[in-house]
Design a protein around this motif. Structure first.
Motif, short mmCIF file in Angstrom:
data_model
loop_
_atom_site.label_atom_id
_atom_site.label_comp_id
_atom_site.label_asym_id
_atom_site.label_seq_id
_atom_site.Cartn_x
_atom_site.Cartn_y
_atom_site.Cartn_z
N ARG A 194 -26.27 28.14 0.05
CA ARG A 194 -25.13 26.97 -0.52
C ARG A 194 -25.17 27.06 -1.75
O ARG A 194 -26.07 27.03 -2.47
CB ARG A 194 -25.70 25.81 0.19
N ILE A 195 -23.87 26.84 -2.28
CA ILE A 195 -23.55 26.68 -3.80
C ILE A 195 -23.58 25.31 -4.00
O ILE A 195 -22.68 24.38 -3.39
CB ILE A 195 -22.06 27.16 -4.06
N ARG A 196 -24.54 24.63 -4.84
CA ARG A 196 -24.61 23.21 -5.26
C ARG A 196 -23.55 22.95 -6.33
O ARG A 196 -23.51 23.58 -7.28
CB ARG A 196 -25.99 23.00 -5.60
N VAL A 197 -23.03 21.68 -6.28
CA VAL A 197 -22.36 21.32 -7.53
C VAL A 197 -22.89 19.92 -8.04
O VAL A 197 -23.60 19.16 -7.36
CB VAL A 197 -20.85 20.78 -6.98
N PRO A 198 -22.39 19.74 -9.33
CA PRO A 198 -23.30 18.52 -10.12
C PRO A 198 -23.04 17.16 -9.12
O PRO A 198 -21.77 17.13 -8.72
CB PRO A 198 -22.88 18.78 -11.29
N LEU A 199 -23.85 16.32 -9.08
CA LEU A 199 -23.76 15.12 -8.43
C LEU A 199 -23.06 14.14 -9.16
O LEU A 199 -23.21 14.44 -10.46
CB LEU A 199 -24.97 14.46 -8.02
N ALA A 200 -22.36 13.04 -8.64
CA ALA A 200 -21.78 12.04 -9.60
C ALA A 200 -23.01 11.37 -10.49
O ALA A 200 -24.22 11.06 -9.98
CB ALA A 200 -20.96 11.12 -8.79
N ASP A 201 -22.49 10.52 -11.44
CA ASP A 201 -23.56 10.05 -12.26
C ASP A 201 -24.20 8.48 -11.48
O ASP A 201 -25.46 8.40 -11.81
CB ASP A 201 -22.91 9.43 -13.42
N ASN A 202 -23.41 8.14 -10.46
CA ASN A 202 -24.12 7.09 -9.75
C ASN A 202 -24.89 7.39 -8.43
O ASN A 202 -25.19 6.59 -7.73
CB ASN A 202 -23.22 6.04 -9.33
N ALA A 203 -24.93 8.64 -8.36
CA ALA A 203 -25.51 9.27 -7.02
C ALA A 203 -27.12 8.77 -6.90
O ALA A 203 -27.67 8.25 -6.04
CB ALA A 203 -25.62 10.63 -7.16
N GLU A 204 -27.71 8.71 -8.16
CA GLU A 204 -29.21 8.60 -7.98
C GLU A 204 -29.30 6.85 -7.52
O GLU A 204 -30.34 6.56 -6.92
CB GLU A 204 -30.06 8.90 -9.43
N THR A 205 -28.51 6.25 -8.15
CA THR A 205 -28.37 4.55 -7.86
C THR A 205 -28.36 4.55 -6.31
O THR A 205 -28.98 3.90 -5.64
CB THR A 205 -27.41 3.98 -8.72
N TRP A 206 -27.46 5.22 -5.58
CA TRP A 206 -27.27 5.28 -4.25
C TRP A 206 -28.46 5.71 -3.50
O TRP A 206 -28.77 5.11 -2.59
CB TRP A 206 -26.02 6.12 -3.77
N PHE A 207 -28.97 6.79 -3.96
CA PHE A 207 -30.34 7.13 -3.40
C PHE A 207 -31.36 6.25 -3.25
O PHE A 207 -32.08 5.80 -2.38
CB PHE A 207 -30.85 8.45 -3.89
N GLN A 208 -31.44 5.33 -4.38
CA GLN A 208 -32.59 4.39 -4.50
C GLN A 208 -32.30 3.25 -3.49
O GLN A 208 -33.15 2.68 -2.89
CB GLN A 208 -32.55 3.68 -6.02
N ILE A 209 -30.98 2.72 -3.47
CA ILE A 209 -30.41 1.89 -2.72
C ILE A 209 -30.64 2.47 -0.90
O ILE A 209 -31.41 1.61 -0.37
CB ILE A 209 -29.23 1.53 -2.62
N PHE A 210 -30.54 3.58 -0.85
CA PHE A 210 -30.82 4.14 0.78
C PHE A 210 -32.32 4.19 1.00
O PHE A 210 -32.56 3.50 2.12
CB PHE A 210 -30.29 5.66 0.71
N ASN A 211 -33.24 4.60 0.05
CA ASN A 211 -34.49 4.35 0.39
C ASN A 211 -35.14 2.93 0.51
O ASN A 211 -36.14 2.69 1.14
CB ASN A 211 -35.21 5.13 -1.06
N ALA A 212 -34.47 2.17 -0.04
CA ALA A 212 -34.95 0.50 0.00
C ALA A 212 -34.64 -0.03 1.22
O ALA A 212 -35.07 -1.21 1.62
CB ALA A 212 -34.32 -0.20 -1.11
N TRP A 213 -33.60 0.56 2.17
CA TRP A 213 -33.29 0.18 3.44
C TRP A 213 -34.39 0.19 4.47
O TRP A 213 -34.96 1.21 4.51
CB TRP A 213 -31.87 0.74 3.74
N THR A 214 -34.27 -0.51 5.64
CA THR A 214 -35.00 -0.30 6.65
C THR A 214 -34.51 0.72 7.46
O THR A 214 -33.60 1.46 7.38
CB THR A 214 -35.10 -1.44 7.62
#
Length: 473
Positions: free
Chosen positions: A61-81
């Motif tokens: 797979r060819i990866r493209v750079p993530l958006a600047d706020n992607a890391e924040t989204w991941f942290q919110i996702f990890n905090a969910w049940t």
């Protein structure tokens, strides 16, 4: 359970086990390392393994750079049940088009796939594969190159052949000079060859019959098969030799002045018996009559051949033992009270069946009758003799099994409705053909009828002859 298999190069780094990888020595003695995958929550059973078509390795797979706020989204996702994550993923998948959904499938599916056979030591892999049926083993060999190497193992296929009662009788030897050297034995090829023959017999298309024309409208009284040649005898006084491969008529043996009623064919030697009361010995290659054997005073009705010795039975109620090399009658066996209809000879003892309702066992050297087997209530038409047991078929509809040493009747096989004129004995199996249009298979140990061969394509008239061949099941 169903196991899905993918090549090792589709595994991601997150799948690798942190356990130290042991050394592995392959068939060439080279040491290598093999990565082990975590599979602690899966159990694989060889006999229930279901093999899909080989899976094509995923492209990188060819990866493209993530958006600047992607890391924040991941942290919110990890905090969910867990339930919140499931709901969010479900909603996310619904928002994806078909191409993105296929992309997700390509990422997720390999997480649940383990090529467990490649991860096992070879000894354990062979044990797992040995639980497969041969057909499944052939399919498994198409998974990848390593699986093919394992699935084609000669010892594994030898065990398969043993388990399915397949022997190596189809393997031919090749000649190198004066020595006969067997080729390297491939048990996989042995199995496939046997199964191909079995399939052809059961399901293969039937070729058009090739009629062998030569005796015109006369009755063909006897038929013998040897190698690639067929010998036929007829009441037109001749014998004819044919090619079993092409159906071509090779030669005609002429010399009898009466109908030919029996014949034996061994190599290049043909022996025939006729209503002209003689036997003739022929060279099967040239068609030349070598000897005419005189002695019987009536039709020569049956004969048996062992090596260079022939025993003939006649309507004159006698049997004669002949040396086909010297053309001499060496012994005459006298004792029957009516025509001798059938005879068997194993090189040591002669067994004869007669129209006097009896079966006799003879010592040809001393010309003594060892046993007279009485029990049939009508003419004896057919015999089988394996050196230990005598089987006789009669017009009284019964088949009797006798002990050749003691002369005792061991079994009386009842079930046919008419004359038994054709039988074949192999080990503990007897097959009988009867004028009631049926063929029966018997167990010689118990005397029980195992099968009556019938059905849509059964015979509709008398079964006069048959032949039994030994094949794997």
């Amino acid at each position: 359970p169903t196991a899905w298999i993918v090549p090792n190069n589709t595994k991601r780094k997150s799948d690798l086990s942190p356990v130290k990888v042991p050394d592995f020595v392959d068939d060439n003695g080279n040491e290598s390392k093999r990565k082990r995958l975590e599979s602690t929550d899966e159990t694989f059973v060889g006999s229930s393994l279901s093999l899909p078509a080989p899976i094509t390795p995923m492209k990188k797979r060819i990866r493209v750079p993530l958006a600047d706020n992607a890391e924040t989204w991941f942290q919110i996702f990890n905090a969910w049940t867990r339930e919140q994550r499931r709901t969010a993923l479900d909603e996310l998948v619904n928002r994806c088009d078909a191409s993105l959904q296929r992309f997700l499938l390509g990422i997720i599916e390999p997480q649940f796939q383990r090529d467990f056979i490649s991860l096992l030591p070879k000894e354990l892999a062979f044990i797992v594969l040995s639980y497969l049926e041969p057909e499944d083993l052939l399919k498994a060999s198409q998974t990848c190159r390593y699986w093919k190497t394992l699935c084609d193992d000669n010892l594994l296929w030898k065990e398969m052949c043993r388990h399915h009662n397949v022997d190596n009788s189809v393997v031919k030897t090749v000649s190198r000079g004066k020595r006969v050297v067997p080729p390297p034995l491939s048990w996989k090829e042995v199995y496939l060859s046997k199964k191909k023959v079995e399939w052809n017999w059961r399901y293969g298309p039937l070729k058009s019959p090739r009629p062998l024309k030569g005796h015109d409208d006369h009755v063909i009284t006897c038929l013998k098969f040897h190698g690639n040649k067929i010998l036929s005898g007829s009441d037109d006084t001749t014998l004819r030799i044919w090619s079993a491969l092409s159906g071509k008529h090779l030669r005609t043996l002429t010399g009898h002045t009466g109908g030919v009623w029996c014949a034996q064919f061994d190599g290049n030697v043909v022996v025939s018996g006729s209503t002209d009361r003689t036997l003739k010995v022929w060279n099967g290659e040239s068609g030349v009559c070598l000897y005419t054997l005189h002695g019987h005073t009536s039709t020569v009705r049956c004969m048996a051949m062992h090596g260079k010795t022939v025993v003939s039975g006649s309507r004159d109620a006698t049997l004669r033992v002949w040396d086909v090399v010297t053309s001499q009658c060496t012994h005459v066996l006298i004792g029957h009270l009516a025509a001798v209809r059938c005879v068997q000879y194993d090189g040591k003892k002669v067994v004869s069946g007669s129209y006097d309702y009896t079966v006799k066992v003879w010592d040809p050297e001393s010309e003594q009758c060892l046993h007279t087997l009485q029990g049939h209530t009508n003419r004896v038409y057919s015999l089988q003799f394996d050196g230990v047991r005598i089987v006789s078929g009669s017009l009284d509809t019964s088949i009797r099994v006798w002990n050749a040493e003691t002369g005792n009747c061991v079994h009386t096989l009842v079930g046919h409705q008419s004359l038994t004129s054709g039988m074949e004995l192999r080990n503990n199996i007897l097959v009988s053909g009867n004028a009631d249009s049926t063929v029966k298979v018997w167990d010689m140990n118990t005397g029980c009828c195992l099968h009556t061969l019938q059905g849509v394509n059964k015979h509709h008239s008398a079964v006069t002859s048959l032949q039994l061949t030994t094949t794997s099941s």
